[in-house]
Scaffold this motif. Structure first.
Motif, short mmCIF file in Angstrom:
data_model
loop_
_atom_site.label_atom_id
_atom_site.label_comp_id
_atom_site.label_asym_id
_atom_site.label_seq_id
_atom_site.Cartn_x
_atom_site.Cartn_y
_atom_site.Cartn_z
N GLY A 12 0.76 -1.24 0.00
CA GLY A 12 0.00 0.00 0.00
C GLY A 12 0.79 1.29 0.00
N VAL A 13 2.10 1.19 -0.20
CA VAL A 13 2.92 2.41 -0.12
C VAL A 13 3.02 3.16 -1.44
CG1 VAL A 13 4.33 1.72 1.87
CG2 VAL A 13 5.04 1.05 -0.44
N GLY A 14 2.67 2.48 -2.53
CA GLY A 14 2.74 3.16 -3.84
C GLY A 14 3.67 2.49 -4.84
N LYS A 15 3.93 1.19 -4.65
CA LYS A 15 4.82 0.48 -5.58
C LYS A 15 4.23 0.44 -6.99
CE LYS A 15 4.65 -3.30 -3.19
NZ LYS A 15 3.85 -2.77 -2.08
N THR A 16 2.95 0.06 -7.07
CA THR A 16 2.32 -0.05 -8.38
C THR A 16 2.18 1.33 -9.03
OG1 THR A 16 1.18 -2.04 -7.66
CG2 THR A 16 0.27 -0.94 -9.58
N THR A 17 1.90 2.32 -8.21
CA THR A 17 1.84 3.70 -8.69
C THR A 17 3.17 4.09 -9.34
OG1 THR A 17 0.27 4.33 -6.97
CG2 THR A 17 1.58 6.10 -7.91
N ASN A 189 6.97 8.20 -0.59
CA ASN A 189 5.72 8.57 -1.25
C ASN A 189 4.76 9.21 -0.24
OD1 ASN A 189 3.76 8.79 -3.23
ND2 ASN A 189 3.05 6.69 -3.01
N ARG A 190 3.80 9.93 -0.78
CA ARG A 190 2.75 10.58 0.00
C ARG A 190 3.31 11.55 1.03
NH1 ARG A 190 -2.19 6.41 -0.26
NH2 ARG A 190 -3.21 8.40 -0.29
N PRO A 216 4.71 13.83 -3.56
CA PRO A 216 3.78 14.44 -2.61
C PRO A 216 2.48 13.66 -2.46
CG PRO A 216 3.71 15.59 -4.70
CD PRO A 216 4.79 14.56 -4.83
N GLU A 217 1.88 13.76 -1.30
CA GLU A 217 0.50 13.30 -1.13
C GLU A 217 -0.35 14.21 -2.01
OE1 GLU A 217 -1.03 10.90 0.72
OE2 GLU A 217 -2.98 11.62 0.04
N ASP A 218 -1.15 13.63 -2.89
CA ASP A 218 -1.78 14.48 -3.89
C ASP A 218 -3.22 14.06 -4.15
OD1 ASP A 218 -1.66 16.45 -6.06
OD2 ASP A 218 -1.80 14.71 -7.36
N PHE A 221 -4.07 13.10 -7.79
CA PHE A 221 -3.67 11.73 -8.14
C PHE A 221 -4.65 10.72 -7.54
CE2 PHE A 221 -1.77 7.65 -7.65
CZ PHE A 221 -1.24 7.44 -8.91
N ASP A 225 -6.95 8.11 -9.65
CA ASP A 225 -6.84 6.67 -9.45
C ASP A 225 -8.17 6.07 -9.01
OD1 ASP A 225 -5.24 4.44 -9.64
OD2 ASP A 225 -4.69 4.45 -7.52
N VAL A 240 2.55 14.56 -8.68
CA VAL A 240 3.19 13.24 -8.52
C VAL A 240 3.94 12.87 -9.80
CG1 VAL A 240 2.80 10.79 -8.01
CG2 VAL A 240 1.41 12.52 -6.87
N1 LIG Z 1 1.29 10.30 -3.91
C1 LIG Z 1 0.05 9.83 -3.74
N2 LIG Z 1 -0.98 10.66 -3.43
C2 LIG Z 1 -2.22 10.19 -3.23
N3 LIG Z 1 -2.55 8.89 -3.31
C3 LIG Z 1 -1.59 8.00 -3.61
C4 LIG Z 1 -0.25 8.41 -3.84
N4 LIG Z 1 0.49 7.32 -4.12
C5 LIG Z 1 -0.34 6.27 -4.07
N5 LIG Z 1 -1.59 6.65 -3.75
C6 LIG Z 1 -2.76 5.77 -3.58
O1 LIG Z 1 -2.42 4.78 -2.61
C7 LIG Z 1 -3.02 3.54 -2.93
C8 LIG Z 1 -1.96 2.44 -2.91
O2 LIG Z 1 -1.04 2.64 -3.95
P1 LIG Z 1 -0.38 1.42 -4.73
O3 LIG Z 1 0.52 1.99 -5.75
O4 LIG Z 1 -1.43 0.48 -5.22
O5 LIG Z 1 0.46 0.72 -3.56
P2 LIG Z 1 1.20 -0.71 -3.55
O6 LIG Z 1 1.41 -1.15 -4.96
O7 LIG Z 1 2.49 -0.44 -2.84
O8 LIG Z 1 0.34 -1.63 -2.77
C9 LIG Z 1 -3.68 3.71 -4.28
O9 LIG Z 1 -5.05 3.88 -4.08
C10 LIG Z 1 -3.06 4.99 -4.83
O10 LIG Z 1 -3.96 5.70 -5.65
#
Ligand SMILES: Nc1ncnc2c1ncn2[C@@H]1O[C@H](COP(=O)(O)OP(=O)(O)O)[C@@H](O)[C@H]1O
Ligand SMILES: [Mg+2]
Length: 273
Positions: A12-17, A189-190, A216-218, A221, A225, A240
């Motif tokens: 949940g940290v933003g790896k896929t993002t 991230n965030r 940034p927390e955005d 974005f 998503d 982002v």
């Molecule tokens: N910089 C950001 N600002 C706002 N929301 C974010 C940001 N980065 C990620 N998110 C949200 O956080 C959630 C988890 O991100 P994700 O990339 O799926 O994490 P992971 O792959 O590490 O599990 C998603 O809903 C995504 O939209």
């Protein structure tokens, strides 16, 4: 193998993002076609890239096994069949191809999934100028050999003290497991303030990990998503997107240039072990 970026970190940290942003950036900056490897069975990288992974390498392997066991091989070797099936598992996007690894065979056993991943990477990745691997949370599925030819292993973390400590632990674990990459970095991230970057710099000072920067927390974005839009329709001037572009520009340059840029930005010198 082309220039390869592997992304890891807790859930949940933003790896896929970050992986999707990397695929987009590399495609837009002359590295197309990019190979996107979805190595997380619970993921949505395909959706974020606007494609649908039809089948996975894990499933392909099962199918190939049944095919051969059923005596229907028709003179094709199992390996040839596997290669064919892997070609089928590749999904084509505009500037990228996606391959999803799927689930490992037995519960908790990643050996086979790793072998397949390694084989796939060795076989097909060499045809791509750039490869982005979105990994499952943790390091269990990253064997030393899976990432041995990786140019960058990037840890993603949230900005909390606990998140950063977890990232540091993950790095220590990677060292213990002898997971190696030409270079390692961390992306916070965030972020809501620069404080987290400073904390990251302190936490990773005695390591070869580059503090690459923060995203940034955005709200834009998050909203984008949440409505199921793909990464390709995210405005180029999105906060982002812009912050990640800077990071990709730094790490996709030759190592020395990236090192200098990173160290200058961080105001630190990273000793290489
Ligand atoms: N910089 C950001 N600002 C706002 N929301 C974010 C940001 N980065 C990620 N998110 C949200 O956080 C959630 C988890 O991100 P994700 O990339 O799926 O994490 P992971 O792959 O590490 O599990 C998603 O809903 C995504 O939209
Ligand atoms: Mg993910």
């Amino acid at each position: 193998m082309g220039w390869t970026l592997a992304i890891t970190g807790k859930g949940g940290v933003g790896k896929t993002t970050l992986a999707a942003l990397a695929v987009r950036w590399l495609g837009e900056n002359g590295r197309e076609p990019v190979l996107a490897v979805d190595a997380d069975p619970n993921t949505c990288l395909d959706a974020l890239l606007g494609v649908k992974a039809a089948c996975t390498v894990g499933g392909v392997r099962e199918e190939a096994k049944q095919f051969v066991q059923g005596g229907m091989s028709g003179g094709i070797s199992k390996q040839e069949l596997l290669d064919l099936k892997i070609q089928e598992a590749l999904v084509e996007g505009e500037d990228f191809d996606l391959i999803a690894m799927g689930r490992p065979e037995g519960p908790g056993c990643y050996c086979y999934a790793n072998n397949v991943l390694r084989g796939v990477l060795a076989r097909i990745a060499k045809h791509y100028p750039a490869v982005v691997i979105d990994n499952e949370a943790g390091l269990e599925n990253l064997s030393r050999r899976t990432v041995q030819n990786v140019d960058w292993l990037v840890f993603v973390t949230d900005p909390s003290a606990r998140g950063l400590t977890t990232a540091r632990r993950l790095f220590d674990l990677a060292q213990e497991m002898e997971i190696s990459a030409s270079a390692m970095g961390i992306v916070v991230n965030r972020m809501r303030s620069l404080e987290a970057l400073e904390r990251a710099q302190t936490l990773f000072r005695d390591t070869p990990v580059h503090v690459l920067g923060g995203l940034p927390e955005d709200d834009e974005f998050a909203g984008h998503d949440a409505t199921g839009k793909t990464i390709f329709t995210l405005p180029e001037n999105n906060a982002v997107a812009r912050a990640s572009a800077e990071i990709f520009a730094a790490i996709s340059e030759p190592m020395t240039a990236a090192l200098v840029a990173c160290d200058e930005r961080n105001g630190t010198r990273h000793g290489v072990r």
